[in-house]
Design an enzyme around this catalytic site. Structure first.
Site, PDB file in Angstrom:
ATOM      1  N   ASP A 158      72.652   3.739   9.068  1.00 36.94           N
ATOM      2  CA  ASP A 158      72.567   4.963   9.849  1.00 36.94           C
ATOM      3  C   ASP A 158      74.003   5.379  10.159  1.00 36.94           C
ATOM      4  O   ASP A 158      74.964   4.794   9.645  1.00 36.94           O
ATOM      5  CB  ASP A 158      71.699   4.772  11.102  1.00 36.94           C
ATOM      6  CG  ASP A 158      72.352   3.928  12.178  1.00 36.94           C
ATOM      7  OD1 ASP A 158      73.453   3.360  11.958  1.00 36.94           O
ATOM      8  OD2 ASP A 158      71.759   3.820  13.268  1.00 36.94           O
TER       9      ASP A 158
ATOM     10  N   CYS B 195      73.456  -0.785  11.039  1.00 41.24           N
ATOM     11  CA  CYS B 195      73.389   0.225  12.100  1.00 41.24           C
ATOM     12  C   CYS B 195      74.413  -0.174  13.155  1.00 41.24           C
ATOM     13  O   CYS B 195      75.248  -1.041  12.898  1.00 41.24           O
ATOM     14  CB  CYS B 195      71.970   0.375  12.672  1.00 41.24           C
ATOM     15  SG  CYS B 195      71.356  -1.011  13.643  1.00 41.24           S
TER      16      CYS B 195
ATOM     17  N   THR C  93      74.269  -1.966  15.932  1.00 45.95           N
ATOM     18  CA  THR C  93      74.201  -3.380  16.295  1.00 45.95           C
ATOM     19  C   THR C  93      73.575  -4.248  15.211  1.00 45.95           C
ATOM     20  O   THR C  93      73.690  -5.465  15.257  1.00 45.95           O
ATOM     21  CB  THR C  93      73.367  -3.585  17.576  1.00 45.95           C
ATOM     22  OG1 THR C  93      72.024  -3.169  17.309  1.00 45.95           O
ATOM     23  CG2 THR C  93      73.947  -2.828  18.754  1.00 45.95           C
TER      24      THR C  93
ATOM     25  N   HIS D  83      67.508 -21.332   4.670  1.00 44.07           N
ATOM     26  CA  HIS D  83      66.250 -21.727   5.300  1.00 44.07           C
ATOM     27  C   HIS D  83      65.184 -20.647   5.292  1.00 44.07           C
ATOM     28  O   HIS D  83      64.000 -20.953   5.215  1.00 44.07           O
ATOM     29  CB  HIS D  83      66.492 -22.157   6.746  1.00 44.07           C
ATOM     30  CG  HIS D  83      67.296 -23.409   6.870  1.00 44.07           C
ATOM     31  ND1 HIS D  83      67.532 -24.003   8.077  1.00 44.07           N
ATOM     32  CD2 HIS D  83      67.934 -24.172   5.943  1.00 44.07           C
ATOM     33  CE1 HIS D  83      68.275 -25.091   7.896  1.00 44.07           C
ATOM     34  NE2 HIS D  83      68.529 -25.213   6.607  1.00 44.07           N
TER      35      HIS D  83
ATOM     36  N   HIS E  58      61.146 -25.718   3.698  1.00 47.23           N
ATOM     37  CA  HIS E  58      61.227 -24.339   4.177  1.00 47.23           C
ATOM     38  C   HIS E  58      60.197 -23.426   3.507  1.00 47.23           C
ATOM     39  O   HIS E  58      59.810 -22.405   4.060  1.00 47.23           O
ATOM     40  CB  HIS E  58      62.641 -23.792   3.980  1.00 47.23           C
ATOM     41  CG  HIS E  58      63.675 -24.648   4.630  1.00 47.23           C
ATOM     42  ND1 HIS E  58      63.834 -24.720   5.995  1.00 47.23           N
ATOM     43  CD2 HIS E  58      64.575 -25.502   4.097  1.00 47.23           C
ATOM     44  CE1 HIS E  58      64.801 -25.564   6.286  1.00 47.23           C
ATOM     45  NE2 HIS E  58      65.263 -26.058   5.150  1.00 47.23           N
TER      46      HIS E  58
END
Length: 145
Positions: free
Chosen positions: A7, A64, A66, A97, A132
């Site tokens: 963004d 973005c 954050t 993982h 995993h």
């Protein structure tokens, strides 16, 4: 092929990451945005997520402000395992993982050089499988509920 999108809050970092990837010889498909005009991150997450799920692109990177909002949006797409990483260790572990198929970064949170180290680590790390794999199957089962 690697899908990438951002963004407006991640646009500047995305341009640097694209240049870094191309310098390493990695083919990139840019899903936008293409300037700093305001856009809604769910729209970009959907495009990149769909490209990864369909197989048009092997993996994706979303950015973005954050990394949080765009990761939440991407994780709504069945088959996507998007992880926000702000350090190299998390990038390594989410690939080993969780077999994360989308890496999310915060353009307003991490610097350019750290972003390059995170991206490189994530791209170079292999999924471990083994114990995993059963956990990933449980995640897939959650998507069906």
């Amino acid at each position: 092929m690697l899908a990438i999108g951002s963004d407006h809050g991640g646009f500047e970092l995305k341009t640097h990451v694209i240049r870094h990837l191309k310098e390493k010889g990695i083919e990139v498909r840019d899903f936008g945005c293409y300037d700093e005009a305001s856009v809604d991150y769910p729209d970009i997450a959907e495009q990149v997520g769909n490209a990864v799920v369909s197989g048009a692109c092997d993996r994706g990177i979303l950015i973005c402000g954050t990394g949080i909002g765009i990761s939440i949006a991407a994780n709504k797409i069945k088959g996507i395992r998007a992880a926000v990483c702000g350090d190299v260790y998390s990038a390594k572990m989410t690939k080993m993982h969780n077999d994360a198929n989308i890496l999310c970064l915060g353009g307003r949170v991490i610097g350019r050089e750290l972003a390059f180290m995170i991206v490189d680590t994530w791209l170079e790390t292999e999924y471990m499988g083994g114990r995993h794999a059963a956990r990933l199957e449980k995640i897939k089962a959650l998507e069906l509920k």
